[in-house]
Design a protein around this motif. Sequence first.
Motif, PDB file in Angstrom:
ATOM      1  N   THR A 115       0.810  -1.083   0.167  1.00  0.00           N
ATOM      2  CA  THR A 115       0.141  -0.044  -0.031  1.00  0.00           C
ATOM      3  C   THR A 115       0.671   1.165  -0.060  1.00  0.00           C
ATOM      4  OG1 THR A 115      -0.330   0.066   2.348  1.00  0.00           O
ATOM      5  CG2 THR A 115      -1.922  -1.242   1.223  1.00  0.00           C
ATOM      6  N   ASN A 116       2.087   1.102  -0.052  1.00  0.00           N
ATOM      7  CA  ASN A 116       3.025   2.437  -0.377  1.00  0.00           C
ATOM      8  C   ASN A 116       2.482   3.252  -1.619  1.00  0.00           C
ATOM      9  OD1 ASN A 116       5.177   4.280  -0.917  1.00  0.00           O
ATOM     10  ND2 ASN A 116       6.700   2.626  -0.742  1.00  0.00           N
ATOM     11  N   PRO A 117       2.273   4.325  -1.223  1.00  0.00           N
ATOM     12  CA  PRO A 117       1.638   5.565  -2.180  1.00  0.00           C
ATOM     13  C   PRO A 117       2.593   5.612  -3.418  1.00  0.00           C
ATOM     14  CG  PRO A 117       1.449   6.430   0.001  1.00  0.00           C
ATOM     15  CD  PRO A 117       2.394   4.905   0.057  1.00  0.00           C
ATOM     16  N   GLN A 118       3.887   5.108  -3.353  1.00  0.00           N
ATOM     17  CA  GLN A 118       4.836   5.234  -4.435  1.00  0.00           C
ATOM     18  C   GLN A 118       4.230   4.187  -5.568  1.00  0.00           C
ATOM     19  OE1 GLN A 118       8.790   4.848  -3.512  1.00  0.00           O
ATOM     20  NE2 GLN A 118       8.575   6.841  -2.110  1.00  0.00           N
ATOM     21  N   ARG A 120       1.194   3.635  -6.592  1.00  0.00           N
ATOM     22  CA  ARG A 120      -0.021   3.890  -7.017  1.00  0.00           C
ATOM     23  C   ARG A 120      -0.151   4.008  -8.568  1.00  0.00           C
ATOM     24  NH1 ARG A 120      -3.865   6.623  -3.443  1.00  0.00           N
ATOM     25  NH2 ARG A 120      -4.759   7.393  -5.305  1.00  0.00           N
ATOM     26  N   TRP A 137      -7.016   2.027  -5.001  1.00  0.00           N
ATOM     27  CA  TRP A 137      -6.564   3.421  -4.759  1.00  0.00           C
ATOM     28  C   TRP A 137      -7.841   4.075  -5.512  1.00  0.00           C
ATOM     29  CZ3 TRP A 137      -1.850   0.999  -5.766  1.00  0.00           C
ATOM     30  CH2 TRP A 137      -1.029   1.020  -4.630  1.00  0.00           C
ATOM     31  N   ASP A 138      -8.436   3.265  -6.465  1.00  0.00           N
ATOM     32  CA  ASP A 138      -9.481   4.126  -7.118  1.00  0.00           C
ATOM     33  C   ASP A 138     -10.626   3.130  -7.434  1.00  0.00           C
ATOM     34  OD1 ASP A 138      -8.321   2.762  -9.079  1.00  0.00           O
ATOM     35  OD2 ASP A 138      -7.379   4.315 -10.068  1.00  0.00           O
ATOM     36  N   THR A 199     -10.903   8.310  -1.448  1.00  0.00           N
ATOM     37  CA  THR A 199      -9.873   8.748  -0.821  1.00  0.00           C
ATOM     38  C   THR A 199      -9.390   7.742  -0.075  1.00  0.00           C
ATOM     39  OG1 THR A 199     -11.032  11.064  -0.600  1.00  0.00           O
ATOM     40  CG2 THR A 199      -9.218  10.476   1.146  1.00  0.00           C
ATOM     41  N   THR A 201      -7.118   4.002   0.958  1.00  0.00           N
ATOM     42  CA  THR A 201      -6.442   2.842   0.150  1.00  0.00           C
ATOM     43  C   THR A 201      -7.463   1.784   0.922  1.00  0.00           C
ATOM     44  OG1 THR A 201      -4.370   3.632   0.062  1.00  0.00           O
ATOM     45  CG2 THR A 201      -4.642   1.486  -0.136  1.00  0.00           C
TER      46      THR A 201
END
Length: 210
Positions: A115-118, A120, A137-138, A199, A201
Motif C-alpha cells: 500500500t506504499n503510495p509510490q 499507485r 486506490w480508485d 479517498t 486505500t
Amino acid sequence: MSFAIMRTLIVTGGDAAGLTGPEGNFDLVIAADAGFDHASALELKVDLIVGDFDSIRPSDSFSHIATEMHPRDKEHSDFELALEAALVRGTTELVVLGGGGGRLDHLLVNAAVLTNPQLRSMHITWETGRSTVHVVWDRATILGRAGDLVSLLAYGGDASGISTSGLRWALHSGRLSATSSRGLSNEMVDDHARVTVATGTLLVIHTSHA
C-alpha cells in the motif's frame, strides 16, 4: 493516447501452500530471494532475482539469471526490494504470488508495503494461495461467484467515498475506518463485484467459497 502496459510477476518466499501458476503472460518475472525456489517448482521462467540470498537454496540453475544482491544487514525486506525493482522498470500491472502464510510479521509487512503510495501507478493483485487481494486506490472488479467472501479493509488510514455493486451489503459513498471490522466478510451475489474508493486505500480480499 495509448499507454504501454507492462505486466510483472513477483514470486515471494515463505509459505507456498496452495500456490498455482498465474494466468496470462508477463513481461518481467522477479523472484524475491527464496521465491526463486517456488517459481522453479511452478516452472516459471525468472528474469531477475532480488534479495540477500540468505534463504534461496544454492544452485547453478540461476547462474544465468540477472541478480540484485543486497547485504543481509539491510533495512528493507526482500519483497520490498523486489517491489522497488518492478517500479523502476516501469511496471503498470503487478501480480504478487505467495507471501500470504507463514510468519505473521511477514504477512503484515507484505500487506503494508503493497500500500506504499509510490506504487499507485500500478494495478496490484496479490495471490496468496488462499485468497486474492486487490490493492485499490480508485476502482477494482472482482471476478468470482455468488457466495464468495469479499472483505474491504481500509489500510494506512480511513477510506471514504466507497461504493460497491454485486455485494450482499452495499456501500454508497460510504466510509470505512482503519480500526473497524465493518468491511469484513461481505458476500458476492453475482459472478463479479465492483468497488470504488475516492479517498484512502482499500485492501479488497476475495476468498472463493469452498
